[in-house]
Design a protein around this motif. Sequence first.
Motif, PDB file in Angstrom:
ATOM      1  N   ILE A  63      -2.336  17.523  -5.519  1.00  0.00           N
ATOM      2  CA  ILE A  63      -3.788  17.417  -5.531  1.00  0.00           C
ATOM      3  C   ILE A  63      -4.105  15.985  -5.916  1.00  0.00           C
ATOM      4  O   ILE A  63      -3.692  15.521  -6.980  1.00  0.00           O
ATOM      5  N   VAL A  64      -4.809  15.274  -5.037  1.00  0.00           N
ATOM      6  CA  VAL A  64      -5.111  13.867  -5.287  1.00  0.00           C
ATOM      7  C   VAL A  64      -6.596  13.589  -5.116  1.00  0.00           C
ATOM      8  O   VAL A  64      -7.304  14.312  -4.421  1.00  0.00           O
ATOM      9  N   ALA A  65      -7.031  12.536  -5.756  1.00  0.00           N
ATOM     10  CA  ALA A  65      -8.412  12.058  -5.639  1.00  0.00           C
ATOM     11  C   ALA A  65      -8.366  10.661  -5.045  1.00  0.00           C
ATOM     12  O   ALA A  65      -7.324  10.000  -5.079  1.00  0.00           O
ATOM     13  N   PRO A  66      -9.501  10.203  -4.506  1.00  0.00           N
ATOM     14  CA  PRO A  66      -9.520   8.833  -3.993  1.00  0.00           C
ATOM     15  C   PRO A  66      -9.145   7.863  -5.106  1.00  0.00           C
ATOM     16  O   PRO A  66      -9.472   8.116  -6.268  1.00  0.00           O
ATOM     17  N   PRO A  67      -8.434   6.853  -4.796  1.00  0.00           N
ATOM     18  CA  PRO A  67      -8.081   6.317  -3.483  1.00  0.00           C
ATOM     19  C   PRO A  67      -6.669   6.673  -3.005  1.00  0.00           C
ATOM     20  O   PRO A  67      -6.098   5.961  -2.189  1.00  0.00           O
ATOM     21  N   ALA A  68      -6.083   7.774  -3.482  1.00  0.00           N
ATOM     22  CA  ALA A  68      -4.699   8.098  -3.131  1.00  0.00           C
ATOM     23  C   ALA A  68      -4.490   8.185  -1.615  1.00  0.00           C
ATOM     24  O   ALA A  68      -3.566   7.563  -1.080  1.00  0.00           O
ATOM     25  N   LEU A  69      -5.322   8.958  -0.920  1.00  0.00           N
ATOM     26  CA  LEU A  69      -5.161   9.075   0.532  1.00  0.00           C
ATOM     27  C   LEU A  69      -5.365   7.745   1.238  1.00  0.00           C
ATOM     28  O   LEU A  69      -4.655   7.420   2.196  1.00  0.00           O
ATOM     29  N   GLN A  70      -6.318   6.977   0.758  1.00  0.00           N
ATOM     30  CA  GLN A  70      -6.587   5.686   1.375  1.00  0.00           C
ATOM     31  C   GLN A  70      -5.395   4.748   1.207  1.00  0.00           C
ATOM     32  O   GLN A  70      -5.061   3.989   2.108  1.00  0.00           O
ATOM     33  N   ILE A  71      -4.739   4.798   0.054  1.00  0.00           N
ATOM     34  CA  ILE A  71      -3.545   3.980  -0.177  1.00  0.00           C
ATOM     35  C   ILE A  71      -2.427   4.428   0.754  1.00  0.00           C
ATOM     36  O   ILE A  71      -1.756   3.602   1.383  1.00  0.00           O
ATOM     37  N   LEU A  72      -2.229   5.737   0.865  1.00  0.00           N
ATOM     38  CA  LEU A  72      -1.190   6.244   1.764  1.00  0.00           C
ATOM     39  C   LEU A  72      -1.473   5.853   3.212  1.00  0.00           C
ATOM     40  O   LEU A  72      -0.562   5.490   3.959  1.00  0.00           O
ATOM     41  N   ASP A  73      -2.745   5.906   3.616  1.00  0.00           N
ATOM     42  CA  ASP A  73      -3.106   5.480   4.976  1.00  0.00           C
ATOM     43  C   ASP A  73      -2.797   3.998   5.180  1.00  0.00           C
ATOM     44  O   ASP A  73      -2.293   3.599   6.227  1.00  0.00           O
ATOM     45  N   ALA A  74      -3.111   3.183   4.177  1.00  0.00           N
ATOM     46  CA  ALA A  74      -2.842   1.741   4.281  1.00  0.00           C
ATOM     47  C   ALA A  74      -1.344   1.481   4.362  1.00  0.00           C
ATOM     48  O   ALA A  74      -0.895   0.586   5.080  1.00  0.00           O
ATOM     49  N   LEU A  75      -0.549   2.270   3.665  1.00  0.00           N
ATOM     50  CA  LEU A  75       0.912   2.118   3.748  1.00  0.00           C
ATOM     51  C   LEU A  75       1.445   2.619   5.084  1.00  0.00           C
ATOM     52  O   LEU A  75       2.558   2.284   5.461  1.00  0.00           O
ATOM     53  N   GLY A  76       0.644   3.392   5.793  1.00  0.00           N
ATOM     54  CA  GLY A  76       1.018   3.833   7.132  1.00  0.00           C
ATOM     55  C   GLY A  76       1.158   2.674   8.107  1.00  0.00           C
ATOM     56  O   GLY A  76       1.815   2.796   9.143  1.00  0.00           O
ATOM     57  N   GLU A  77       0.578   1.530   7.763  1.00  0.00           N
ATOM     58  CA  GLU A  77       0.703   0.324   8.590  1.00  0.00           C
ATOM     59  C   GLU A  77       2.016  -0.400   8.330  1.00  0.00           C
ATOM     60  O   GLU A  77       2.312  -1.389   8.986  1.00  0.00           O
ATOM     61  N   GLY A  78       2.769   0.052   7.334  1.00  0.00           N
ATOM     62  CA  GLY A  78       4.035  -0.575   6.992  1.00  0.00           C
ATOM     63  C   GLY A  78       4.089  -0.915   5.525  1.00  0.00           C
ATOM     64  O   GLY A  78       3.081  -0.894   4.820  1.00  0.00           O
TER      65      GLY A  78
END
Length: 93
Positions: free
Chosen positions: A35-50
Amino acid sequence: MTEAAYRADPPEARRVIALDGVALIFHRPSGLTHIVAPPALQILDALGEGEAGPQTLLDRLKRDFDFGDGEDLEAALEARLAELETAGLVWRA
Protein backbone atom coordinates in the motif's frame (compact mmCIF):
# COMPACT_ATOMS: atom_id res chain seq x y z
CA MET A 1 31.45 11.36 -6.11
CA THR A 2 28.75 9.94 -8.37
CA GLU A 3 25.19 9.77 -7.17
CA ALA A 4 23.65 6.38 -6.39
CA ALA A 5 21.58 5.01 -9.23
CA TYR A 6 18.32 3.18 -8.59
CA ARG A 7 16.45 0.61 -10.64
CA ALA A 8 12.98 -0.89 -10.52
CA ASP A 9 11.28 -3.79 -12.19
CA PRO A 10 9.47 -2.88 -15.43
CA PRO A 11 5.86 -1.69 -15.13
CA GLU A 12 4.53 -5.07 -16.28
CA ALA A 13 6.00 -6.59 -13.09
CA ARG A 14 3.43 -4.62 -11.05
CA ARG A 15 -0.33 -4.66 -10.88
CA VAL A 16 -1.62 -1.34 -9.58
CA ILE A 17 -5.07 -0.57 -8.21
CA ALA A 18 -5.70 3.07 -7.33
CA LEU A 19 -7.89 3.83 -4.33
CA ASP A 20 -8.82 7.10 -2.63
CA GLY A 21 -5.40 8.76 -2.40
CA VAL A 22 -3.40 5.53 -2.13
CA ALA A 23 -2.58 2.63 -4.41
CA LEU A 24 -2.20 -1.09 -4.00
CA ILE A 25 0.79 -2.51 -5.84
CA PHE A 26 0.97 -6.25 -6.38
CA HIS A 27 4.66 -6.90 -7.07
CA ARG A 28 4.65 -10.02 -9.22
CA PRO A 29 8.32 -11.01 -8.70
CA SER A 30 7.97 -11.13 -4.90
CA GLY A 31 4.28 -11.99 -4.67
CA LEU A 32 3.81 -9.17 -2.15
CA THR A 33 1.18 -6.43 -2.14
CA HIS A 34 2.18 -2.95 -0.98
CA ILE A 35 0.00 0.00 0.00
CA VAL A 36 1.66 3.21 -1.15
CA ALA A 37 0.87 6.91 -1.25
CA PRO A 38 2.15 9.53 -3.67
CA PRO A 39 4.82 9.96 -4.84
CA ALA A 40 5.67 6.22 -4.75
CA LEU A 41 3.91 5.35 -8.02
CA GLN A 42 5.26 8.44 -9.71
CA ILE A 43 8.82 7.48 -8.69
CA LEU A 44 8.32 3.95 -10.00
CA ASP A 45 6.96 5.35 -13.28
CA ALA A 46 9.99 7.64 -13.59
CA LEU A 47 12.29 4.66 -13.02
CA GLY A 48 10.42 2.94 -15.83
CA GLU A 49 12.46 5.17 -18.16
CA GLY A 50 15.63 3.49 -16.89
CA GLU A 51 17.94 3.55 -13.92
CA ALA A 52 18.62 6.96 -12.43
CA GLY A 53 19.99 8.77 -9.44
CA PRO A 54 17.94 11.14 -7.29
CA GLN A 55 18.75 14.28 -9.32
CA THR A 56 17.88 12.60 -12.63
CA LEU A 57 14.68 11.22 -11.12
CA LEU A 58 13.79 14.66 -9.82
CA ASP A 59 14.30 16.10 -13.30
CA ARG A 60 11.98 13.43 -14.73
CA LEU A 61 9.32 14.15 -12.11
CA LYS A 62 9.55 17.92 -12.68
CA ARG A 63 8.44 17.39 -16.28
CA ASP A 64 4.99 16.36 -15.04
CA PHE A 65 4.65 17.93 -11.60
CA ASP A 66 5.08 21.44 -10.20
CA PHE A 67 6.94 21.15 -6.91
CA GLY A 68 7.29 24.86 -6.24
CA ASP A 69 10.30 26.31 -4.45
CA GLY A 70 11.74 26.31 -0.98
CA GLU A 71 11.99 22.61 -0.22
CA ASP A 72 14.94 20.27 -0.26
CA LEU A 73 13.32 18.10 -2.91
CA GLU A 74 16.32 15.86 -3.46
CA ALA A 75 16.47 14.94 0.25
CA ALA A 76 12.73 14.20 0.27
CA LEU A 77 13.10 12.06 -2.85
CA GLU A 78 16.02 10.18 -1.32
CA ALA A 79 13.85 9.42 1.73
CA ARG A 80 11.09 8.02 -0.50
CA LEU A 81 13.65 5.97 -2.44
CA ALA A 82 14.92 4.51 0.84
CA GLU A 83 11.35 3.50 1.74
CA LEU A 84 10.82 1.89 -1.67
CA GLU A 85 14.16 0.12 -1.34
CA THR A 86 13.17 -1.26 2.06
CA ALA A 87 9.91 -2.51 0.52
CA GLY A 88 11.85 -4.23 -2.26
CA LEU A 89 10.31 -2.17 -5.05
CA VAL A 90 13.57 -0.43 -6.03
CA TRP A 91 17.22 -1.28 -5.59
CA ARG A 92 20.59 0.37 -6.11
CA ALA A 93 22.10 -0.33 -9.48
